[in-house]
Design an enzyme around this catalytic site. Structure first.
Site, PDB file in Angstrom:
ATOM      1  N   CYS A 172      68.222  67.403  44.388  1.00  0.00           N
ATOM      2  CA  CYS A 172      68.486  66.402  43.354  1.00  0.00           C
ATOM      3  C   CYS A 172      68.548  67.055  41.979  1.00  0.00           C
ATOM      4  O   CYS A 172      69.315  66.647  41.116  1.00  0.00           O
ATOM      5  CB  CYS A 172      67.404  65.337  43.375  1.00  0.00           C
ATOM      6  SG  CYS A 172      67.578  64.232  44.766  1.00  0.00           S
ATOM      7  N   CYS A 319      85.476  62.388  53.039  1.00  0.00           N
ATOM      8  CA  CYS A 319      85.190  60.949  52.914  1.00  0.00           C
ATOM      9  C   CYS A 319      85.921  60.455  51.666  1.00  0.00           C
ATOM     10  O   CYS A 319      87.047  60.876  51.405  1.00  0.00           O
ATOM     11  CB  CYS A 319      83.692  60.678  52.874  1.00  0.00           C
ATOM     12  SG  CYS A 319      82.845  61.408  51.454  1.00  0.00           S
TER      13      CYS A 319
END
Ligand SMILES: [Zn+2]
Length: 361
Positions: A172, A319
């Protein structure tokens, strides 16, 4: 106590419960706050880090006044404000191969909100060996996962047998994460933890959340008899430090890049030996637009459709923007697929840079 399934008995169960929280960061913050507020009697906090200013957008248990303090102490101050009767046990040394088995033995439930694979696999193996339930959560950008693993009903290694190379997936801190995504996933973890403590969970589950798309999925899974941790012939029967080093080389070595650009993907797909192209979006998205020749295998169904993905040939995964496909790529690599790469930017980049006839959405 008024809630169905709780009552006075349930509230007493929460009061008598001892819960160990690994990592008091973006996920551990909401987990600890909600469990304290729910009246859980004992919370153990394991985190070796100190509060930094870059934590504050998502690690809402900490504040400006505790910058520089150990996260365990900072969190304990906030929790005491909510419930002065709460028994908080600090483990500022963190959760390590040396103390994992002893810590797990002292608690009824373990909640893993850490952001590194080494601790994640250590938590799994310690809970399998100690036969304790584990709630796992992870986030990246606008995606998240929440998983519940109950003793003898499958574990994290049933899904991910081998710890990936730490550099194969951004953290992150590197890739960014929405603060509110941590809030959603952490709150969901707290909710699952309470359900386990109240005896409302009978089987493991794995939940995938895609906050930018507004979607979530629940996948039920069963124990894998070949699992190296909980299977019939387990490989991980003790918590050796060498098995939980931050960077490991026990994934198959590969020269295939983890990610390639959309231009590189276009070149490969137009070559005489094009790679297999897998689209991990949802069917409704596939209807809107698709790259010619792609095969649709929505992200949530990848684990059950592995047989359709060749292991001995180059594979590209895409995607919409590249987030879900990165997860799929990482998952496949953990399953031994060495020739799989993520297509950065997804079909949106394809529309912008390669083929404007493909509609954007
Ligand atoms: Zn397992």
């Amino acid at each position: 106590m008024r809630l169905p399934g709780v009552g006075e008995l349930g509230q007493c169960r929460l009061r008598d419960a001892k819960v160990l929280i690994l990592g008091v960061g973006g996920l551990g913050s909401p987990v600890a706050l909600y469990l304290a507020a729910a009246g859980v009697g004992v919370l153990g906090l394991a985190d070796p880090d100190k509060v930094e200013i870059s934590n504050l957008h998502r690690q809402i248990i900490h504040g400006f006044d505790t910058l520089g303090l150990p996260k365990t102490i900072s969190a304990a101050e906030s929790l005491a404000e909510i419930n002065p009767g709460l028994n908080i046990i600090l483990h500022p040394e963190g959760f390590t191969p040396e103390n994992a088995a002893d810590l797990v033995a002292c608690y009824d439930l373990v909640i893993d909100g850490t952001d590194n694979f080494a601790t994640r696999f250590l938590a799994n193996d310690a809970c399998v060996l100690g036969q304790k339930p584990l709630v796992h959560g992870s986030v990246l950008q606008a995606t998240g996962q929440v998983a519940v693993f109950l003793p003898l009903q499958g574990c994290y290694r049933c899904l991910y047998p081998v710890m990936p190379d730490a550099s194969s997936v951004p953290t992150c801190a590197e890739a960014g994460v929405w603060g509110a995504t941590c809030g959603v996933v952490g709150s969901w973890m707290a909710s699952e933890a309470i359900a386990i403590l109240l005896g409302q969970r009978r089987q493991g589950r794995w939940q995938l959340l895609q906050l930018d798309a507004g979607t979530s999925k629940v996948i039920h899974f069963t124990a894998d008899p070949h699992c190296p941790a909980c299977g019939t012939a387990p490989k991980y029967t003790s918590l050796l430090a060498e098995n939980y080093q931050p960077t490991l080389c026990n994934v198959p070595m590969t020269d295939t890049p983890l990610e390639i650009t959309i231009e590189e993907a276009a070149l490969l797909l137009r070559s005489s030996t094009p790679p297999v192209l897998i689209d991990v979006r949802e069917p409704s998205e596939y209807q809107v637009c698709q790259i010619a020749g792609s095969k649709l295998i929505p992200l949530a169904t990848v684990p059950e459709r592995l047989a359709e993905i060749p292991k001995d040939a180059p594979v590209l995964i895409h995607c919409h923007h590249g987030g879900r496909s990165l997860r799929a790529t990482q998952f496949l690599r953990s399953k031994g697929y060495t020739q799989v790469s993520n297509v950065k930017g997804g079909i949106d980049a394809w529309s912008l840079k390669i083929d404007p006839k493909v509609p954007r959405y």
